[in-house]
Scaffold this motif. Structure first.
Motif, PDB file in Angstrom:
ATOM      1  N   LYS A   1       1.520   9.480  -6.095  1.00 21.81           N
ATOM      2  CA  LYS A   1       2.135  10.787  -5.858  1.00 21.81           C
ATOM      3  C   LYS A   1       3.150  11.182  -6.931  1.00 21.81           C
ATOM      4  CE  LYS A   1       0.415  12.062  -1.763  1.00 21.81           C
ATOM      5  NZ  LYS A   1      -0.296  13.351  -1.539  1.00 21.81           N
TER       6      LYS A   1
ATOM      7  N   SER B   1       0.827  -1.209   0.000  1.00 18.42           N
ATOM      8  CA  SER B   1       0.000   0.000   0.000  1.00 18.42           C
ATOM      9  C   SER B   1       0.864   1.262   0.000  1.00 18.42           C
ATOM     10  CB  SER B   1      -0.944   0.011   1.205  1.00 18.42           C
ATOM     11  OG  SER B   1      -0.216  -0.023   2.426  1.00 18.42           O
ATOM     12  N   THR B   2       2.039   1.159   0.594  1.00 18.43           N
ATOM     13  CA  THR B   2       2.975   2.291   0.579  1.00 18.43           C
ATOM     14  C   THR B   2       3.513   2.507  -0.824  1.00 18.43           C
ATOM     15  OG1 THR B   2       3.622   1.875   2.864  1.00 18.43           O
ATOM     16  CG2 THR B   2       5.137   3.181   1.528  1.00 18.43           C
TER      17      THR B   2
ATOM     18  N   ARG C   1       1.000   4.376  -2.828  1.00 17.31           N
ATOM     19  CA  ARG C   1       0.995   5.819  -2.555  1.00 17.31           C
ATOM     20  C   ARG C   1       2.126   6.513  -3.302  1.00 17.31           C
ATOM     21  NH1 ARG C   1      -0.498   4.116   2.698  1.00 17.31           N
ATOM     22  NH2 ARG C   1       1.650   4.213   3.478  1.00 17.31           N
TER      23      ARG C   1
END
Length: 230
Positions: free
Chosen positions: A58, A50-51, A54
């Motif tokens: 971004k 999940s990181t 992100r």
């Protein structure tokens, strides 16, 4: 470093090399987020899938924006077509166009496949790359109507051709994008789909040699990708 890039990176607390590697691998190869989590773990780096997601959301818009400022000119004979993309269990439509040398001109994800969607796509492509001399589309009435509407406001009309055989070039080029998207098993929302598809298309264009590089240099696709946010 670009101030816009530095602002985003300031909020992402991981080594830059790790983040950029994960983002590039995600758009360059048929890997899932969990694959990337496992691959990083094998290298002694603990990061949750999940990181990584992100980071992707971004950073990819920054890569796409920078690439558009460093891409090579394209030809004025266009082949346009759309392909279906699954977003939140519903089919959406990725409009794409390439020139006669298979160089990507532009792309745009739309919720519907109709005349307004096709017109919006052509207007975006023309704004970014200039108007083509000829535009080849399939037998879709919506695409034809969109070009006719654009021609109605132009002094020099774009020559419109409806020829499925000539359009095989863009249909074949869809495969590189679909191959990468297939493992994702659909996108969860429209905004993220647009961002990730933009990253995939950017990496695809770099591989096709569409990025301007210094004369006499021959950087790899990876080096070109990373240089975009230097």
């Amino acid at each position: 470093m670009n101030p816009e890039v530095a602002k985003v990176l300031k909020r992402l607390h991981y080594p830059l090399e790790v983040m950029l590697t994960c983002v590039r691998w995600y758009v360059a190869y048929p890997l899932s987020l969990r694959h990337l989590e496992e691959m990083m773990a094998e290298r002694g780096i603990s990061v949750d899938h999940s990181t990584v997601y992100r980071w992707v959301i971004k950073l990819l818009p920054l890569f796409e924006k920078a690439f558009r400022q460093h891409r090579r000119p394209v030809g004025n004979s266009w082949r346009m077509d759309e392909t279906s993309i699954l977003v939140k269990s519903q089919w959406k439509y990725l409009y794409r166009t390439v020139d006669k040398d298979d160089k990507t001109i532009d792309f745009l994800l739309r919720a519907h496949r109709d005349t307004p969607a096709a017109r919006r796509f052509f207007e975006k492509a023309i704004a970014g790359c200039g108007a083509p001399k000829t535009a080849t589309v399939d037998k879709s009435g919506a695409n034809l109507a969109a070009l006719q509407a654009i021609n109605a406001h132009r002094e020099t009309a774009i020559e419109i051709r409806q020829n499925k055989y000539l359009n095989n070039l863009v249909e074949q080029d869809h495969r590189a994008i679909k191959r990468r998207v297939r493992l994702m098993q659909g996108f969860q929302n429209f905004r993220c789909a647009r961002i990730i598809l933009g990253g995939i298309e950017t990496m695809h264009m770099i591989r096709k040699g569409q990025m301007l590089t210094h004369k006499g240099s021959s950087p790899s696709a990876a080096e070109q990708f990373y240089s975009l946010i230097a």
